[in-house]
Design a protein around this motif. Structure first.
Motif, mmCIF file in Angstrom:
data_model
loop_
_atom_site.group_PDB
_atom_site.id
_atom_site.type_symbol
_atom_site.label_atom_id
_atom_site.label_comp_id
_atom_site.label_asym_id
_atom_site.label_seq_id
_atom_site.Cartn_x
_atom_site.Cartn_y
_atom_site.Cartn_z
ATOM 1 N N CYS A 60 -5.398 11.832 -94.372
ATOM 2 C CA CYS A 60 -5.965 11.512 -95.686
ATOM 3 C C CYS A 60 -6.685 10.186 -95.534
ATOM 4 N N GLY A 61 -7.598 9.898 -96.456
ATOM 5 C CA GLY A 61 -8.478 8.746 -96.309
ATOM 6 C C GLY A 61 -7.781 7.415 -96.195
ATOM 7 N N HIS A 62 -6.565 7.321 -96.720
ATOM 8 C CA HIS A 62 -5.839 6.056 -96.677
ATOM 9 C C HIS A 62 -5.450 5.643 -95.258
ATOM 10 N N PHE A 63 -5.456 6.596 -94.324
ATOM 11 C CA PHE A 63 -5.082 6.294 -92.943
ATOM 12 C C PHE A 63 -6.248 5.772 -92.106
ATOM 13 N N ARG A 64 -7.358 5.457 -92.732
ATOM 14 C CA ARG A 64 -8.578 5.063 -92.036
ATOM 15 C C ARG A 64 -8.411 3.809 -91.179
ATOM 16 N N TYR A 65 -7.501 2.928 -91.537
ATOM 17 C CA TYR A 65 -7.360 1.647 -90.841
ATOM 18 C C TYR A 65 -6.351 1.674 -89.696
ATOM 19 N N ARG A 66 -5.735 2.814 -89.453
ATOM 20 C CA ARG A 66 -4.693 2.905 -88.419
ATOM 21 C C ARG A 66 -5.058 3.999 -87.410
ATOM 22 N N LYS A 67 -5.549 3.588 -86.246
ATOM 23 C CA LYS A 67 -6.070 4.538 -85.266
ATOM 24 C C LYS A 67 -5.012 5.496 -84.738
ATOM 25 N N GLU A 68 -3.738 5.091 -84.815
ATOM 26 C CA GLU A 68 -2.696 5.987 -84.317
ATOM 27 C C GLU A 68 -2.578 7.263 -85.163
ATOM 28 N N PHE A 69 -3.194 7.259 -86.353
ATOM 29 C CA PHE A 69 -3.153 8.449 -87.207
ATOM 30 C C PHE A 69 -4.443 9.267 -87.135
ATOM 31 N N TYR A 70 -5.415 8.846 -86.326
ATOM 32 C CA TYR A 70 -6.675 9.581 -86.230
ATOM 33 C C TYR A 70 -6.433 10.958 -85.597
ATOM 34 N N LYS B 85 -15.938 17.033 -81.403
ATOM 35 C CA LYS B 85 -15.307 18.351 -81.460
ATOM 36 C C LYS B 85 -15.407 18.869 -82.883
ATOM 37 N N LYS B 86 -15.573 20.167 -83.048
ATOM 38 C CA LYS B 86 -15.657 20.739 -84.398
ATOM 39 C C LYS B 86 -14.395 20.429 -85.204
ATOM 40 N N PHE B 87 -14.570 20.251 -86.499
ATOM 41 C CA PHE B 87 -13.402 20.015 -87.353
ATOM 42 C C PHE B 87 -12.379 21.126 -87.182
ATOM 43 N N SER B 88 -12.834 22.374 -87.123
ATOM 44 C CA SER B 88 -11.910 23.507 -87.009
ATOM 45 C C SER B 88 -11.042 23.393 -85.755
ATOM 46 N N GLU B 89 -11.612 22.927 -84.650
ATOM 47 C CA GLU B 89 -10.831 22.734 -83.425
ATOM 48 C C GLU B 89 -9.828 21.605 -83.600
ATOM 49 N N ILE B 90 -10.286 20.508 -84.174
ATOM 50 C CA ILE B 90 -9.404 19.366 -84.430
ATOM 51 C C ILE B 90 -8.230 19.802 -85.299
ATOM 52 N N TRP B 91 -8.533 20.577 -86.321
ATOM 53 C CA TRP B 91 -7.514 21.028 -87.268
ATOM 54 C C TRP B 91 -6.446 21.875 -86.571
ATOM 55 N N HIS B 92 -6.873 22.835 -85.780
ATOM 56 C CA HIS B 92 -5.917 23.753 -85.144
ATOM 57 C C HIS B 92 -5.091 23.091 -84.045
ATOM 58 N N GLU B 93 -5.595 21.988 -83.487
ATOM 59 C CA GLU B 93 -4.861 21.288 -82.429
ATOM 60 C C GLU B 93 -3.913 20.224 -82.970
ATOM 61 N N TYR B 94 -4.009 19.944 -84.256
ATOM 62 C CA TYR B 94 -3.279 18.808 -84.840
ATOM 63 C C TYR B 94 -1.833 19.160 -85.191
ATOM 64 N N THR B 95 -0.934 18.221 -84.938
ATOM 65 C CA THR B 95 0.461 18.351 -85.364
ATOM 66 C C THR B 95 0.705 17.370 -86.512
ATOM 67 N N PRO B 96 1.048 17.856 -87.709
ATOM 68 C CA PRO B 96 1.224 16.976 -88.867
ATOM 69 C C PRO B 96 2.308 15.917 -88.674
ATOM 70 N N ILE B 97 2.175 14.829 -89.395
ATOM 71 C CA ILE B 97 3.148 13.735 -89.376
ATOM 72 C C ILE B 97 4.489 14.271 -89.889
#
Length: 323
Positions: A249-259, A266-278
């Motif tokens: 979410c936009g509030h995490f913009r200042y913390r690179k560990e959450f990028y 890379k396409k957003f769709s690829e980023i999305w499918h590879e991501y593990t939620p917090i």
């Protein structure tokens, strides 16, 4: 394979004619690396293919972008639902008619922080209540679906019922309710706008009571930071920042560990499918209402280095009668 996000925010530009005290992205001047029109079109097409319900165009102020009408028209052309979050000040009758011609189906959100100039303009600047209300009226007159966007803070929560009454008076379709998170310019003004967990508990409980009383008169879109439902960051929601960086979410913009990644690499769709939620907080894992709560707003407790969202924790335990 993960389900597609329900809504993705796209930060079209950081240009803004306001300097709101709570602005999480410190909007004002444009970002030096904002996406090109061709890159924006690629993002919209990717959202369409992914199955995202809506791409929410935010800022800054989206109506300051020189190609906003072209972007809206492209979304209409390819069949991707678009939303715009605007401060309303540039929504003249002429501009609203141009938007309608470009994309009559775009969903409109206009920000207001209070039901009167005193409350709203404390956060958004002198004279901006009047300008926003006129913008809302112009959108409503042209038949757009309009939602008022309201961020609860220390100064405005007691006037939430009056906010609801104003929404009904203006004839909008809905009222969106979020909670102040002290990041960006909001960090500078945290003492004026933020509250401690006990104060937040009282404020959120009041807001939820008003929503309950008016739920048959107006549609409410209530963020999890108010409703107490599990945080959607990186699960059904994500944000694409002005330079293409993807965050839960936009509030995490200042913390690179959450990028999560960058759509230029890379396409957003690829980023999305590879991501593990917090994950939810460790101390919440044995809680009987973990699935109904999740520890509260992740941005609020992680960015403030709290163990969990204490206000939401208390309210949910009360709601579910957990000792």
């Amino acid at each position: 394979m993960r389900n597609p996000p329900f809504i993705v925010e796209y930060e079209l530009t950081l240009r803004c004619n306001f300097r709101c005290k709570h602005c999480y992205c410190e909007a004002g001047k444009p970002h030096l690396e904002e996406l090109s029109f061709e890159e924006i079109k690629e993002l919209i097409l990717d959202m369409k293919e992914l199955g995202t319900w809506a791409l929410d165009i935010v800022g800054g102020e989206p109506l300051l972008h020189p190609q906003i009408l072209d972007i809206l028209a492209f979304g209409k052309e390819v069949g991707q639902r678009l939303m715009i979050n605007t401060n309303g000040s540039l929504a003249t009758k002429e501009m609203v008619q141009k938007i309608k011609k470009a994309n009559p189906d775009v969903l409109i959100g206009v920000s207001l922080e209070g039901p009167d100039p005193e409350t709203n303009d404390f956060v958004r600047g002198t004279g901006n209540f009047k300008r926003a209300v006129q913008g809302i009226k112009n959108f409503v007159d042209e038949g757009f679906q309009v939602t008022i966007l309201n961020v609860i803070n220390k100064r405005n929560w007691r006037k939430f019922e009056d906010m609801v009454k104003l929404a009904l008076e203006l004839g909008v379709n809905a009222l969106y309710v979020d909670r102040f998170i002290p990041v960006g310019r909001g960090m500078i003004h945290a003492r004026e706008l933020d509250m401690n967990p006990e104060e937040w508990r009282v404020a959120i409980k009041h807001v939820l009571g008003v929503i309950e009383n008016y739920k048959n008169h107006l549609t409410f879109y209530v963020e999890e930071s108010i409703s107490g439902k599990p945080c959607s960051a990186g699960i059904t929601h994500a944000s694409v920042l002005a330079d293409g960086t993807v965050v839960p979410c936009g509030h995490f913009r200042y913390r690179k560990e959450f990028y999560m990644g960058n759509v230029r690499e890379k396409k957003f769709s690829e980023i999305w499918h590879e991501y593990t939620p917090i994950p939810s907080p460790a101390s919440c894992q044995q809680c009987p209402i973990l699935n109904e709560c999740g520890g509260g707003c992740k941005a609020y407790y992680l960015l403030r280095e709290h163990e969990k969202d204490e206000a939401i924790c208390f309210l949910n335990k009360e709601r579910y009668n957990i000792k």
